[in-house]
Scaffold this motif. Structure first.
Motif, PDB file in Angstrom:
ATOM      1  N   GLN A 223       0.839  -1.192   0.000  1.00  0.00           N
ATOM      2  CA  GLN A 223       0.000   0.000   0.000  1.00  0.00           C
ATOM      3  C   GLN A 223       0.878   1.248   0.000  1.00  0.00           C
ATOM      4  O   GLN A 223       1.806   1.384   0.800  1.00  0.00           O
ATOM      5  CB  GLN A 223      -0.908  -0.001   1.221  1.00  0.00           C
ATOM      6  CG  GLN A 223      -1.994   1.052   1.180  1.00  0.00           C
ATOM      7  CD  GLN A 223      -3.018   0.855   2.303  1.00  0.00           C
ATOM      8  OE1 GLN A 223      -2.760   0.161   3.275  1.00  0.00           O
ATOM      9  NE2 GLN A 223      -4.172   1.461   2.163  1.00  0.00           N
ATOM     10  N   CYS A 246     -11.289   5.437 -18.243  1.00  0.00           N
ATOM     11  CA  CYS A 246     -10.276   4.417 -17.974  1.00  0.00           C
ATOM     12  C   CYS A 246     -10.311   3.324 -19.046  1.00  0.00           C
ATOM     13  O   CYS A 246      -9.273   2.799 -19.462  1.00  0.00           O
ATOM     14  CB  CYS A 246     -10.503   3.792 -16.598  1.00  0.00           C
ATOM     15  SG  CYS A 246     -10.440   4.970 -15.226  1.00  0.00           S
ATOM     16  N   HIS A 306       0.097  -2.626  -9.159  1.00  0.00           N
ATOM     17  CA  HIS A 306      -0.785  -3.523  -8.414  1.00  0.00           C
ATOM     18  C   HIS A 306      -0.473  -4.963  -8.812  1.00  0.00           C
ATOM     19  O   HIS A 306      -0.582  -5.330  -9.974  1.00  0.00           O
ATOM     20  CB  HIS A 306      -2.253  -3.204  -8.709  1.00  0.00           C
ATOM     21  CG  HIS A 306      -2.609  -1.781  -8.431  1.00  0.00           C
ATOM     22  ND1 HIS A 306      -2.436  -0.769  -9.362  1.00  0.00           N
ATOM     23  CD2 HIS A 306      -3.119  -1.183  -7.328  1.00  0.00           C
ATOM     24  CE1 HIS A 306      -2.809   0.380  -8.838  1.00  0.00           C
ATOM     25  NE2 HIS A 306      -3.244   0.159  -7.608  1.00  0.00           N
ATOM     26  N   HIS A 316     -11.236  -8.721 -13.612  1.00  0.00           N
ATOM     27  CA  HIS A 316     -11.726  -7.351 -13.741  1.00  0.00           C
ATOM     28  C   HIS A 316     -13.130  -7.307 -14.335  1.00  0.00           C
ATOM     29  O   HIS A 316     -13.988  -6.550 -13.876  1.00  0.00           O
ATOM     30  CB  HIS A 316     -10.771  -6.524 -14.611  1.00  0.00           C
ATOM     31  CG  HIS A 316      -9.644  -5.917 -13.849  1.00  0.00           C
ATOM     32  ND1 HIS A 316      -8.472  -6.597 -13.587  1.00  0.00           N
ATOM     33  CD2 HIS A 316      -9.505  -4.685 -13.261  1.00  0.00           C
ATOM     34  CE1 HIS A 316      -7.662  -5.815 -12.895  1.00  0.00           C
ATOM     35  NE2 HIS A 316      -8.252  -4.653 -12.676  1.00  0.00           N
ATOM     36  N   CYS A 327     -13.774   2.051 -10.872  1.00  0.00           N
ATOM     37  CA  CYS A 327     -12.323   1.869 -10.755  1.00  0.00           C
ATOM     38  C   CYS A 327     -11.802   2.421  -9.427  1.00  0.00           C
ATOM     39  O   CYS A 327     -10.916   1.845  -8.786  1.00  0.00           O
ATOM     40  CB  CYS A 327     -11.605   2.560 -11.915  1.00  0.00           C
ATOM     41  SG  CYS A 327     -12.103   1.974 -13.546  1.00  0.00           S
ATOM     42  N   GLN A 328     -12.368   3.566  -8.993  1.00  0.00           N
ATOM     43  CA  GLN A 328     -11.898   4.227  -7.775  1.00  0.00           C
ATOM     44  C   GLN A 328     -12.151   3.410  -6.515  1.00  0.00           C
ATOM     45  O   GLN A 328     -11.526   3.658  -5.480  1.00  0.00           O
ATOM     46  CB  GLN A 328     -12.560   5.601  -7.634  1.00  0.00           C
ATOM     47  CG  GLN A 328     -12.074   6.635  -8.625  1.00  0.00           C
ATOM     48  CD  GLN A 328     -12.791   6.553  -9.964  1.00  0.00           C
ATOM     49  OE1 GLN A 328     -13.520   5.597 -10.212  1.00  0.00           O
ATOM     50  NE2 GLN A 328     -12.594   7.544 -10.819  1.00  0.00           N
ATOM     51  N   CYS A 330     -11.326   0.405  -5.847  1.00  0.00           N
ATOM     52  CA  CYS A 330     -10.101  -0.315  -5.486  1.00  0.00           C
ATOM     53  C   CYS A 330      -8.852   0.537  -5.682  1.00  0.00           C
ATOM     54  O   CYS A 330      -7.906   0.445  -4.902  1.00  0.00           O
ATOM     55  CB  CYS A 330      -9.959  -1.588  -6.314  1.00  0.00           C
ATOM     56  SG  CYS A 330     -11.314  -2.763  -6.118  1.00  0.00           S
ATOM     57  N   HIS A 331      -8.857   1.361  -6.731  1.00  0.00           N
ATOM     58  CA  HIS A 331      -7.644   2.094  -7.091  1.00  0.00           C
ATOM     59  C   HIS A 331      -7.591   3.501  -6.511  1.00  0.00           C
ATOM     60  O   HIS A 331      -6.610   4.216  -6.746  1.00  0.00           O
ATOM     61  CB  HIS A 331      -7.504   2.151  -8.615  1.00  0.00           C
ATOM     62  CG  HIS A 331      -7.300   0.809  -9.243  1.00  0.00           C
ATOM     63  ND1 HIS A 331      -6.153   0.063  -9.056  1.00  0.00           N
ATOM     64  CD2 HIS A 331      -8.098   0.050 -10.039  1.00  0.00           C
ATOM     65  CE1 HIS A 331      -6.247  -1.083  -9.720  1.00  0.00           C
ATOM     66  NE2 HIS A 331      -7.425  -1.119 -10.309  1.00  0.00           N
ATOM     67  N   ILE A 334      -7.862   7.858  -8.703  1.00  0.00           N
ATOM     68  CA  ILE A 334      -6.875   7.731  -9.780  1.00  0.00           C
ATOM     69  C   ILE A 334      -6.846   8.975 -10.659  1.00  0.00           C
ATOM     70  O   ILE A 334      -5.806   9.333 -11.221  1.00  0.00           O
ATOM     71  CB  ILE A 334      -7.193   6.465 -10.623  1.00  0.00           C
ATOM     72  CG1 ILE A 334      -5.978   6.043 -11.462  1.00  0.00           C
ATOM     73  CG2 ILE A 334      -8.414   6.665 -11.484  1.00  0.00           C
ATOM     74  CD1 ILE A 334      -4.921   5.345 -10.701  1.00  0.00           C
ATOM     75  N   VAL A 340       0.932   7.258 -10.183  1.00  0.00           N
ATOM     76  CA  VAL A 340       0.016   6.232  -9.675  1.00  0.00           C
ATOM     77  C   VAL A 340       0.655   5.495  -8.499  1.00  0.00           C
ATOM     78  O   VAL A 340       1.829   5.111  -8.551  1.00  0.00           O
ATOM     79  CB  VAL A 340      -0.350   5.235 -10.786  1.00  0.00           C
ATOM     80  CG1 VAL A 340      -1.117   4.045 -10.202  1.00  0.00           C
ATOM     81  CG2 VAL A 340      -1.208   5.912 -11.839  1.00  0.00           C
ATOM     82  N   GLN A 342      -0.384   2.498  -5.156  1.00  0.00           N
ATOM     83  CA  GLN A 342      -1.375   1.512  -4.711  1.00  0.00           C
ATOM     84  C   GLN A 342      -2.162   2.115  -3.557  1.00  0.00           C
ATOM     85  O   GLN A 342      -1.638   2.325  -2.468  1.00  0.00           O
ATOM     86  CB  GLN A 342      -0.694   0.207  -4.280  1.00  0.00           C
ATOM     87  CG  GLN A 342      -1.684  -0.860  -3.832  1.00  0.00           C
ATOM     88  CD  GLN A 342      -1.019  -2.196  -3.533  1.00  0.00           C
ATOM     89  OE1 GLN A 342      -0.173  -2.649  -4.283  1.00  0.00           O
ATOM     90  NE2 GLN A 342      -1.400  -2.803  -2.422  1.00  0.00           N
ATOM     91  N   HIS A 343      -3.439   2.363  -3.796  1.00  0.00           N
ATOM     92  CA  HIS A 343      -4.277   3.066  -2.822  1.00  0.00           C
ATOM     93  C   HIS A 343      -4.771   2.136  -1.718  1.00  0.00           C
ATOM     94  O   HIS A 343      -4.771   2.493  -0.546  1.00  0.00           O
ATOM     95  CB  HIS A 343      -5.471   3.694  -3.554  1.00  0.00           C
ATOM     96  CG  HIS A 343      -6.457   4.350  -2.650  1.00  0.00           C
ATOM     97  ND1 HIS A 343      -7.590   3.709  -2.169  1.00  0.00           N
ATOM     98  CD2 HIS A 343      -6.485   5.591  -2.112  1.00  0.00           C
ATOM     99  CE1 HIS A 343      -8.256   4.528  -1.389  1.00  0.00           C
ATOM    100  NE2 HIS A 343      -7.628   5.673  -1.334  1.00  0.00           N
TER     101      HIS A 343
END
Length: 397
Positions: A223, A246, A306, A316, A327-328, A330-331, A334, A340, A342-343
């Protein structure tokens, strides 16, 4: 509202009717649950009691656009931003004032049964981690409590010895007994005693064990990982400022297991015409790297950010196309990232927690109609865990 030993008094203007709480829960699950829990730290602070700690006006501004509040220099917003490792919360300017009030209604009054057994850690609880296992902060607290208890025991023993010495001296004792009772404190003997050695050894072992456990819980967790890429590609510019979807670059996200890293061909769809004056032949240095890769028919060697372990299966398309997950989720934000990173923790506990809380999006999908009807007759909303989301083979082949 009572949570363990903490008492929260929600702002009187926050609605407490079931309709508002239900609407707020839907908003929370769609926008907040990835980073927040009501009564426990996650990627962000616990939220229960926020209307007691903050004003309603401030809470609304922070929810809608925390970055703007931070940029304005608001002391409370900046303090939270610094405390939580400078992880900015994504903007929610699409929420109306009524949406914000419903969201606060759920935060203050929702899931009361869970609140009775959960700890109410707010913004002042220290840095968060959203994974599984025992948080290292708890182990530190346990060790600190043990040390305090030991010191209290030593103080009590000293008081008892002092009282007994005075009492015995008031009695008619023989000389040998008086000499024994009034013998001076010998630090050297205590340091060499078996009891002292055992206590020190136990503390050292406990500290070593805590350090080892902290290390074990961090194995494989990346993370915050943000490697330097071969081309300085800005998601904040492309996905944020220019609002490029995306899916345009990550072409496999809705049709396959992998989201796909875009090839130079996809970059050239735009950069054949967009060159940014200022480099070789009027082309910026970073865009020139795309041209070089394209002209030499070689891939751009992007560094993977990731990376799940080989023993885990993640699809996915199943999450994005079928589940309707943004997307947001998990990511993270963005569209705001220059580089970028890893959130989310992407641990097994993090995934399982999501499967336990996420409702199945069955609207417009006839496949789920009968299943939703049968389930709702007995249990209420249908969640991922109810359709095999917690089965081992679901993710581990």
């Amino acid at each position: 509202m009572v949570l363990g030993t903490q008492v929260f008094a929600a702002h009187p203007d926050v609605p407490d009717d079931e309709s508002a709480i239900s609407a707020g829960k839907a908003l929370f699950n769609s926008n907040c649950r990835t980073c927040h829990k009501l009564d426990q730290r996650a990627t962000g602070p616990a939220l229960r009691g926020v209307t007691e700690r903050r004003s309603l006006e401030w809470a609304g501004k922070f929810i809608k656009n925390s970055q703007a509040l931070i940029a304005s220099g608001d002391a409370q917003a900046v303090a939270i931003y610094e405390e939580w490792n400078k992880l900015a919360m994504p903007s929610h300017e699409f929420l109306s004032d009524d949406d914000v009030m419903n969201l606060l209604a759920y935060i203050e009054y929702g899931d009361k049964a869970e609140a009775q057994v959960a700890g109410g850690d707010g913004e002042g609880s220290g840095g968060g981690g959203g994974g599984s296992g025992v948080p290292s902060e708890y182990l530190t607290i346990i060790l600190a409590v043990l040390v305090i208890v030991l010191l209290l025991i030593l103080i009590v023993l000293g008081l008892i010895i002092s009282v007994l010495t005075k009492y015995l001296n008031s009695q008619n004792l023989e000389e040998d007994d008086k000499e024994f009772v009034n013998q001076k404190f010998d630090l050297g003997k205590i340091l060499k005693s078996d009891a002292f050695v055992i206590i020190v050894t136990a503390l050292v072992i406990a500290l070593v064990a805590k350090t080892a456990i902290d290390g074990l819980y961090s194995v494989g967790i990346q993370q915050g990982y943000a490697p330097k890429q071969p081309i300085a590609f800005s998601h904040a510019l492309h996905a944020g400022q220019y609002e490029i979807e995306c899916q345009y670059c990550h072409t496999g996200v809705e049709i396959g297991k992998s989201a796909n890293i875009p090839s130079a061909n996809i970059c050239m769809n735009c950069h054949t015409h967009i060159q940014n004056v200022g480099g070789k032949d009027g082309i910026s240095p970073e865009i020139q790297k795309i041209y070089d890769a394209y002209d030499n028919n070689r891939p751009i060697e992007w560094v993977r950010v990731h990376n799940l372990p080989d023993l885990s299966y993640f699809n996915h398309a199943q999450h994005v196309a079928v589940g309707g997950i943004e997307c947001q989720t998990c990511h993270g934000p963005i569209e705001e990232m220059e580089v970028v990173y890893q959130h989310s923790s992407l641990t097994m506990g993090w995934c399982i927690d999501c499967h336990r809380q996420t409702d199945i999006k069955s609207n417009g999908n006839a496949y789920y109609d009968k299943l939703v009807q049968l389930h709702s007759e007995s249990k209420g909303s249908l969640k991922v865990k109810d359709i095999g989301g917690l089965e081992c083979a679901k993710c581990h082949y």
